[in-house]
Design a protein around this motif. Structure first.
Motif, PDB file in Angstrom:
ATOM      1  N   VAL A 112       7.888  -3.699  -3.523  1.00  0.00           N
ATOM      2  CA  VAL A 112       8.304  -4.708  -4.393  1.00  0.00           C
ATOM      3  C   VAL A 112       7.321  -5.898  -3.749  1.00  0.00           C
ATOM      4  CG1 VAL A 112       9.853  -6.530  -5.156  1.00  0.00           C
ATOM      5  CG2 VAL A 112      10.457  -4.026  -5.069  1.00  0.00           C
ATOM      6  N   ARG A 113       7.042  -6.166  -2.654  1.00  0.00           N
ATOM      7  CA  ARG A 113       6.295  -7.189  -2.004  1.00  0.00           C
ATOM      8  C   ARG A 113       4.698  -6.725  -2.477  1.00  0.00           C
ATOM      9  NH1 ARG A 113      10.053  -7.157   2.736  1.00  0.00           N
ATOM     10  NH2 ARG A 113      11.447  -8.875   2.143  1.00  0.00           N
ATOM     11  N   ALA A 114       4.513  -5.659  -2.192  1.00  0.00           N
ATOM     12  CA  ALA A 114       3.006  -5.147  -2.519  1.00  0.00           C
ATOM     13  C   ALA A 114       2.618  -5.318  -3.870  1.00  0.00           C
ATOM     14  CB  ALA A 114       2.723  -3.712  -2.079  1.00  0.00           C
ATOM     15  N   ALA A 115       3.847  -5.167  -4.804  1.00  0.00           N
ATOM     16  CA  ALA A 115       3.526  -5.150  -6.251  1.00  0.00           C
ATOM     17  C   ALA A 115       3.443  -6.648  -6.655  1.00  0.00           C
ATOM     18  CB  ALA A 115       4.580  -4.742  -7.098  1.00  0.00           C
ATOM     19  N   GLU A 116       3.965  -7.681  -5.973  1.00  0.00           N
ATOM     20  CA  GLU A 116       4.138  -9.046  -6.016  1.00  0.00           C
ATOM     21  C   GLU A 116       2.629  -9.499  -5.338  1.00  0.00           C
ATOM     22  OE1 GLU A 116       8.603 -10.046  -5.162  1.00  0.00           O
ATOM     23  OE2 GLU A 116       7.241 -10.713  -3.662  1.00  0.00           O
ATOM     24  N   ASP A 117       2.047  -8.936  -4.454  1.00  0.00           N
ATOM     25  CA  ASP A 117       0.736  -9.119  -4.237  1.00  0.00           C
ATOM     26  C   ASP A 117      -0.323  -8.790  -5.373  1.00  0.00           C
ATOM     27  OD1 ASP A 117       1.695 -10.521  -1.811  1.00  0.00           O
ATOM     28  OD2 ASP A 117       1.309  -8.699  -0.698  1.00  0.00           O
ATOM     29  N   ALA A 118      -0.068  -7.510  -5.787  1.00  0.00           N
ATOM     30  CA  ALA A 118      -0.863  -7.097  -6.755  1.00  0.00           C
ATOM     31  C   ALA A 118      -0.911  -8.046  -8.016  1.00  0.00           C
ATOM     32  CB  ALA A 118      -0.545  -5.476  -6.928  1.00  0.00           C
ATOM     33  N   ALA A 119       0.345  -8.338  -8.230  1.00  0.00           N
ATOM     34  CA  ALA A 119       0.518  -9.216  -9.558  1.00  0.00           C
ATOM     35  C   ALA A 119      -0.225 -10.494  -9.330  1.00  0.00           C
ATOM     36  CB  ALA A 119       1.858  -9.488  -9.699  1.00  0.00           C
ATOM     37  N   ARG A 120      -0.194 -11.232  -8.308  1.00  0.00           N
ATOM     38  CA  ARG A 120      -0.948 -12.452  -7.825  1.00  0.00           C
ATOM     39  C   ARG A 120      -2.507 -12.252  -8.126  1.00  0.00           C
ATOM     40  NH1 ARG A 120       2.739 -12.254  -3.830  1.00  0.00           N
ATOM     41  NH2 ARG A 120       4.321 -13.757  -3.880  1.00  0.00           N
ATOM     42  N   ALA A 121      -3.030 -11.049  -7.619  1.00  0.00           N
ATOM     43  CA  ALA A 121      -4.365 -10.689  -7.407  1.00  0.00           C
ATOM     44  C   ALA A 121      -4.738 -10.490  -8.850  1.00  0.00           C
ATOM     45  CB  ALA A 121      -4.551  -9.350  -6.510  1.00  0.00           C
ATOM     46  N   LEU A 122      -3.798 -10.053  -9.942  1.00  0.00           N
ATOM     47  CA  LEU A 122      -4.349  -9.998 -11.255  1.00  0.00           C
ATOM     48  C   LEU A 122      -4.161 -11.403 -12.104  1.00  0.00           C
ATOM     49  CD1 LEU A 122      -2.174  -6.716 -12.295  1.00  0.00           C
ATOM     50  CD2 LEU A 122      -4.685  -6.874 -12.080  1.00  0.00           C
ATOM     51  N   GLY A 123      -3.595 -12.371 -11.198  1.00  0.00           N
ATOM     52  CA  GLY A 123      -3.655 -13.806 -11.800  1.00  0.00           C
ATOM     53  C   GLY A 123      -2.551 -14.086 -12.284  1.00  0.00           C
ATOM     54  N   ALA A 124      -1.291 -13.428 -12.043  1.00  0.00           N
ATOM     55  CA  ALA A 124       0.128 -13.619 -12.624  1.00  0.00           C
ATOM     56  C   ALA A 124       0.874 -14.722 -11.778  1.00  0.00           C
ATOM     57  CB  ALA A 124       1.014 -12.413 -12.444  1.00  0.00           C
ATOM     58  N   THR A 125       1.359 -15.829 -12.202  1.00  0.00           N
ATOM     59  CA  THR A 125       2.208 -16.548 -11.530  1.00  0.00           C
ATOM     60  C   THR A 125       3.747 -16.332 -11.437  1.00  0.00           C
ATOM     61  OG1 THR A 125       2.366 -18.008 -13.429  1.00  0.00           O
ATOM     62  CG2 THR A 125       0.600 -18.355 -11.936  1.00  0.00           C
TER      63      THR A 125
END
Length: 168
Positions: A112-125
């Motif tokens: 889940v934390r890695a997915a959050e990092d991936a989402a941030r890298a995609l520009g998600a807030t």
């Protein structure tokens, strides 16, 4: 990236053999749990094959999505997917799964934390997700990781609980 000595988490093509095996295991488990609870039976094998084929995970492909695979001592053990929704500042967390024999070893929070990092890298807030009432382990995990239960953000027929988290 190495997250602990026994776990690694890295992007994986949604259509790789490893991703397909994890998707099959995930879908089989959540489908069987639903049918056992509501109808006292496991998923019909033909229905299982149709649903797996109908939802291959292409929404988890770059540039607007990622599928992450967690490996425990080098062996595929779990997955988490993320995809941007709408305007791109909200990402959806999906397909969080750890093989039964690998549970309790810390993989799910790492995924889940890695997915959050991936989402941030995609520009998600912010991250949103939905789950069912019978998936109590998932709901406990999300609450432990700071997700707040919210009003529905979709009309998925199987969704019974919706969560969100700011990705600041």
């Amino acid at each position: 990236m190495a997250l602990m000595t026994s776990w690694t988490i890295a992007p994986e093509p949604f259509d790789s053999p490893v991703a397909a095996a994890l998707w099959r295991a995930y879908y089989t488990e959540v489908s069987d749990r639903w049918y056992l609870l509501h109808e006292g039976r496991r998923t019909d094998p033909d229905e299982l094959e149709r649903e797996i084929a109908a939802t291959p995970g292409s929404e988890l492909a770059p540039p607007t999505g990622r599928l992450l695979v967690g490996r425990h001592h080098g062996e595929p053990a779990g997955s988490a997917g993320v995809r941007l929704l709408g305007g791109g500042t909200t990402a959806e967390l999906t397909r969080v799964f750890v093989y039964e024999g690998m549970r309790g070893r810390g993989g799910a929070p790492l995924l889940v934390r890695a997915a959050e990092d991936a989402a941030r890298a995609l520009g998600a807030t912010r991250m949103v997700l939905d789950t069912r009432s019978d998936l109590v382990e998932a709901r406990a995990l999300y609450a432990r990781l700071g997700y707040e239960e919210t009003e529905p953000h979709n009309d998925d027929v199987y969704a019974e609980h919706w969560f969100r988290k700011a990705l600041s």
